[in-house]
Design a protein around this motif. Structure first.
Motif, PDB file in Angstrom:
ATOM      1  N   VAL A  83       9.442   7.266  47.663  1.00 39.68           N
ATOM      2  CA  VAL A  83       9.568   6.716  46.314  1.00 39.68           C
ATOM      3  C   VAL A  83       8.202   6.363  45.750  1.00 39.68           C
ATOM      4  CG1 VAL A  83      10.494   4.803  44.947  1.00 39.68           C
ATOM      5  CG2 VAL A  83      11.911   5.863  46.718  1.00 39.68           C
ATOM      6  N   PHE A  84       7.343   5.682  46.541  1.00 37.40           N
ATOM      7  CA  PHE A  84       6.061   5.285  45.942  1.00 37.40           C
ATOM      8  C   PHE A  84       5.073   6.446  45.845  1.00 37.40           C
ATOM      9  CE2 PHE A  84       5.382   3.224  50.304  1.00 37.40           C
ATOM     10  CZ  PHE A  84       4.454   4.147  50.788  1.00 37.40           C
ATOM     11  N   VAL A  85       5.316   7.538  46.542  1.00 34.62           N
ATOM     12  CA  VAL A  85       4.486   8.727  46.321  1.00 34.62           C
ATOM     13  C   VAL A  85       4.795   9.325  44.948  1.00 34.62           C
ATOM     14  CG1 VAL A  85       4.171  11.140  47.012  1.00 34.62           C
ATOM     15  CG2 VAL A  85       4.025   9.323  48.717  1.00 34.62           C
ATOM     16  N   TYR A  86       6.077   9.427  44.608  1.00 30.72           N
ATOM     17  CA  TYR A  86       6.479  10.012  43.328  1.00 30.72           C
ATOM     18  C   TYR A  86       6.428   9.006  42.175  1.00 30.72           C
ATOM     19  CZ  TYR A  86       7.977  14.376  45.502  1.00 30.72           C
ATOM     20  OH  TYR A  86       7.997  15.584  46.162  1.00 30.72           O
ATOM     21  N   SER A  87       6.518   7.729  42.495  1.00 31.87           N
ATOM     22  CA  SER A  87       6.468   6.675  41.466  1.00 31.87           C
ATOM     23  C   SER A  87       5.459   5.619  41.902  1.00 31.87           C
ATOM     24  CB  SER A  87       7.853   6.050  41.285  1.00 31.87           C
ATOM     25  OG  SER A  87       8.817   7.031  40.987  1.00 31.87           O
ATOM     26  N   PRO A  88       4.164   5.933  41.856  1.00 32.90           N
ATOM     27  CA  PRO A  88       3.149   5.039  42.421  1.00 32.90           C
ATOM     28  C   PRO A  88       2.997   3.705  41.702  1.00 32.90           C
ATOM     29  CG  PRO A  88       2.123   6.899  41.296  1.00 32.90           C
ATOM     30  CD  PRO A  88       3.579   7.190  41.354  1.00 32.90           C
ATOM     31  N   SER A  89       3.623   3.536  40.536  1.00 34.45           N
ATOM     32  CA  SER A  89       3.515   2.250  39.835  1.00 34.45           C
ATOM     33  C   SER A  89       4.093   1.101  40.662  1.00 34.45           C
ATOM     34  CB  SER A  89       4.216   2.312  38.475  1.00 34.45           C
ATOM     35  OG  SER A  89       3.519   3.171  37.591  1.00 34.45           O
ATOM     36  N   ILE A  90       5.010   1.422  41.587  1.00 32.75           N
ATOM     37  CA  ILE A  90       5.604   0.370  42.406  1.00 32.75           C
ATOM     38  C   ILE A  90       4.581  -0.228  43.373  1.00 32.75           C
ATOM     39  CG2 ILE A  90       6.440   1.726  44.366  1.00 32.75           C
ATOM     40  CD1 ILE A  90       9.075   0.134  44.087  1.00 32.75           C
ATOM     41  N   LEU A  91       3.452   0.473  43.546  1.00 33.24           N
ATOM     42  CA  LEU A  91       2.364  -0.072  44.353  1.00 33.24           C
ATOM     43  C   LEU A  91       1.479  -1.029  43.562  1.00 33.24           C
ATOM     44  CD1 LEU A  91       1.299   3.150  46.308  1.00 33.24           C
ATOM     45  CD2 LEU A  91       2.703   1.266  47.131  1.00 33.24           C
ATOM     46  N   LEU A  92       1.735  -1.150  42.289  1.00 35.64           N
ATOM     47  CA  LEU A  92       1.079  -2.125  41.395  1.00 35.64           C
ATOM     48  C   LEU A  92      -0.372  -1.798  41.062  1.00 35.64           C
ATOM     49  CD1 LEU A  92       2.471  -5.498  42.837  1.00 35.64           C
ATOM     50  CD2 LEU A  92       3.346  -4.178  40.914  1.00 35.64           C
ATOM     51  N   VAL A  93      -1.125  -1.235  42.007  1.00 35.68           N
ATOM     52  CA  VAL A  93      -2.569  -1.060  41.785  1.00 35.68           C
ATOM     53  C   VAL A  93      -2.960   0.410  41.657  1.00 35.68           C
ATOM     54  CG1 VAL A  93      -3.117  -3.200  42.983  1.00 35.68           C
ATOM     55  CG2 VAL A  93      -3.075  -1.059  44.267  1.00 35.68           C
ATOM     56  N   ALA A  94      -1.989   1.322  41.672  1.00 35.12           N
ATOM     57  CA  ALA A  94      -2.312   2.750  41.579  1.00 35.12           C
ATOM     58  C   ALA A  94      -2.795   3.102  40.179  1.00 35.12           C
ATOM     59  CB  ALA A  94      -1.083   3.592  41.939  1.00 35.12           C
ATOM     60  N   ASP A  95      -3.589   4.168  40.078  1.00 33.03           N
ATOM     61  CA  ASP A  95      -4.061   4.633  38.773  1.00 33.03           C
ATOM     62  C   ASP A  95      -2.872   5.034  37.911  1.00 33.03           C
ATOM     63  OD1 ASP A  95      -6.670   4.240  39.520  1.00 33.03           O
ATOM     64  OD2 ASP A  95      -7.012   6.326  40.122  1.00 33.03           O
TER      65      ASP A  95
END
Length: 629
Positions: free
Chosen positions: A534-546
């Motif tokens: 999920v966080f590979v395809y939706s990296p916003s869930i990591l909060l700090v991704a570009d």
């Protein structure tokens, strides 16, 4: 808690634990007061670690023959030390030349590290290192795509031993500088009585929830798991308290062991410490530590929401009720006060991080705070100051074991650097990613699970981050997402059969079957296993991704909540409103839950709507007769 004696029956083991205390004090003193030459520091840490492990571990001993072997290994390392410091200046200038004498000395040092690492971690790590080295020498004779130019002994020793790229390389320095203090911190926190306080408080707070004992175990194991460098060590430490507690409430033996294993492994992914992997990841990704902690927060939260949901579904399926009011532990003012044994040191740690202190200094703040809180709040800790000595001995032994594991990783890196196998592996996965990112991720997942089997978290993450993370970054994945992805599967290798070493620790405590425990642990960890995708395809869930997007973040959270409910009720076979579910209902929920995980809006949006419809319009029914187990 029963104190581990500082003076075991064997006088050499007594000396080993005393040396471990000195090791802890040296680590603390260097952080607080001194600056040491990098080469001296790395070699000194490795030398002390080797001596501590040789003296304190009795794995594989054969009486006097075993002690004689250990003495020989220590002497071999001392011989290698003489040659290392003879040529140290040449290492700085780059004019080092391998000779037969210094090659033999380096081999002696490597052999000592390899053999003694098996005392701490078993044979998995040493076998992996030997395989990589043999692969390096056999390059010209390998078939097909495995063929490469190979390496010679002089080049291998120059990289592996007489440089700052192998055993005494950047990774060893990073772990020695930033990680070891947290192992001592965790040992001190345990000796202050923080563990008992946390388990008591968690039990009281979750007792009114169905399956409350298992929920309490999850909380306790998560907190202590994040400070432990090993899933197995955390299970052994907290499982003796939590597993019997889960079984008493009515859960099966295998389920009790699986909950403890899943929670302890999840603790390695939980900020702020993440079993010290956070500091290595921050260095490899080139991000501040606080940003890596922030990136880990939401995925870890959903991993635990999924675990709580699975436990709740199991409690409904088995018709496990809440504890009667007269059996619920009462929380007193003293209990709330004792909770400070856990939360104040962790709070001090976080304040130090946020204020810009180095990881080592933040760990020192946490350590000192833990000792102060123990002295203020725990009368036993005040009456028995030897607990601090025991804690330093435990922390010193853990630090020594981790350093030896990192030394073995240095041997692996020497083989990897000489053969270029990491680049070849990365290129292969990246090529797969050009046509299908999901295929590249699946290949990376299996590679991580295989490479991580049987290894403690930090060494597992190191080798996988070097071998696999660059590959999925080349395939177009954000660097922080790529490293978090491989960390997740490095950790989950502890519950994946056939190795599943975490389950082999938990099952004997629970009286269950290790393999059956492993399959249950996989089932209840399913959300944690799919969150990396999920966080590979939706990296916003990591909060700090570009490219962070609030819309993507909100949609991803909504999708995950729907998936947690559908998958937990499908796999657990029960729903809070409907009670026990039939095969048809479970199959539908499994499909809906899987659909909610898909990153395509025309797939996940109907799944979320279907989940809401189930929640709003299902009629509550009485639970079925409980299963016998």
């Amino acid at each position: 808690m029963t104190d581990t004696p500082l003076a075991p029956a064997n006088p050499l083991q007594s000396f080993g634990r005393a040396l471990a205390v000195v090791f802890s004090l040296l680590i603390i003193s260097v952080i607080a007061f001194f600056v040491i030459d990098e080469a001296n520091a790395r070699f000194g840490v490795m030398a002390i670690s080797l001596a501590v492990v040789a003296l304190t571990s009795d794995k594989g001993r054969m009486g006097r023959l075993g002690w004689a072997l250990d003495l020989g290994l220590v002497l071999a390392f001392l011989y290698s030390a003489i040659w290392f410091f003879r040529v140290k200046e040449e290492l700085y200038t780059g004019f080092f030349t391998a000779t037969p004498e210094n090659i033999v000395a380096g081999l002696a040092g490597m052999l000592a590290i390899l053999v003694l690492s098996t005392r701490a971690w078993g044979v998995s790590l040493a076998i992996m290192a030997v395989v990589f080295v043999l692969f390096g020498f056999a390059g010209p004779y390998m078939p097909g795509i495995l063929e490469h130019f190979g390496m010679d002994m002089a080049g291998f020793m120059q990289i592996g031993w007489y440089s700052f790229d192998g055993v005494f390389g950047r990774v060893t320095g990073l772990v020695a500088d930033n990680v070891l203090i947290f192992l001592i911190f965790g040992a001190v926190l345990e000796r202050t009585g923080a563990g008992e306080s946390l388990i008591h408080l968690s039990t009281a707070l979750t007792a009114r929830i169905r399956g409350g004992a298992a929920h309490a175990a999850i909380v306790a194991s998560a907190v202590f798991g994040m400070m432990s460098g090993s899933v197995a060590a955390n299970i052994a430490g907290t499982g003796v308290f939590t597993i019997p507690m889960i079984k008493r409430q009515g859960f099966s033996k295998n389920f009790a062991g699986a909950v403890e294993t899943a929670a302890s492994s999840g603790g390695q992914l939980t900020p702020p410490i993440m079993a010290a992997a956070v500091f290595v990841m921050a260095d490899l990704v080139g991000m501040p530590f606080v940003m890596v902690m922030a990136a880990a927060a939401i995925p870890a939260l959903f991993k635990y929401i999924g675990l709580f949901a699975q436990v709740y579904a199991e409690a409904i399926r088995l018709d496990i009720k809440n504890l009667p009011e007269d059996q619920i532990p009462q929380i007193t003012k003293r209990d709330w006060l004792n909770s400070a044994l856990v939360f104040v040191p962790i709070g001090a740690l976080m304040v130090a991080f946020i204020s810009g202190k180095s990881p080592a200094m933040a760990g020192l703040f946490g350590l000192v705070t833990a000792i102060i809180m123990g002295a203020l709040l725990n009368p036993d800790f005040r009456r028995e100051p030897k607990r601090i000595v025991h804690a330093f001995a435990d922390g010193g032994v853990s630090a020594a074991q981790i350093i030896l594991a990192v030394g073995v990783i240095g041997i692996v890196l020497a083989g990897v650097n000489e053969t270029g196998v990491a680049i070849r592996f990365a290129t292969s996965i990246a090529a797969a990613g050009e046509s299908s990112l999901i295929l590249a991720l699946i290949l990376a997942m299996f590679g991580a699970l295989i490479l991580g089997m049987g290894l403690p978290t930090l060494p597992a993450y190191l080798i996988i981050a070097i071998m696999i993370a660059p590959a999925i970054i080349k395939a177009g994945v954000e660097p922080i997402a790529a490293h978090m992805f491989v960390l997740y599967f490095a950790v989950y290798s502890s519950i994946v059969p056939p190795i599943a070493y975490g389950c082999y620790v938990a099952a004997p405590i629970a009286g269950g079957n290790p393999l059956a425990t492993s399959f249950v642990a996989l089932r209840i960890s399913v959300i944690g296993l799919v969150v990396p995708y999920v966080f590979v395809y939706s990296p916003s869930i990591l909060l700090v991704a570009d490219g962070f997007s609030w819309v993507e973040f909100a949609c991803t959270v909504l999708r995950l909540l729907a998936a947690v409910w559908m998958l937990a009720s499908a796999l657990g076979g029960a729903d809070p409103r409907l009670g026990r579910l039939g095969t048809g209902q479970r199959s539908i929920r499994l499909v809906v839950g899987a659909a909610a995980m898909m990153p395509l809006i025309y797939i996940w949006a109907p799944a979320v709507i279907a989940t809401l419809a189930v929640g709003l319009f299902s009629k509550t029914t009485a639970p079925a007769v409980p299963l016998r187990h």
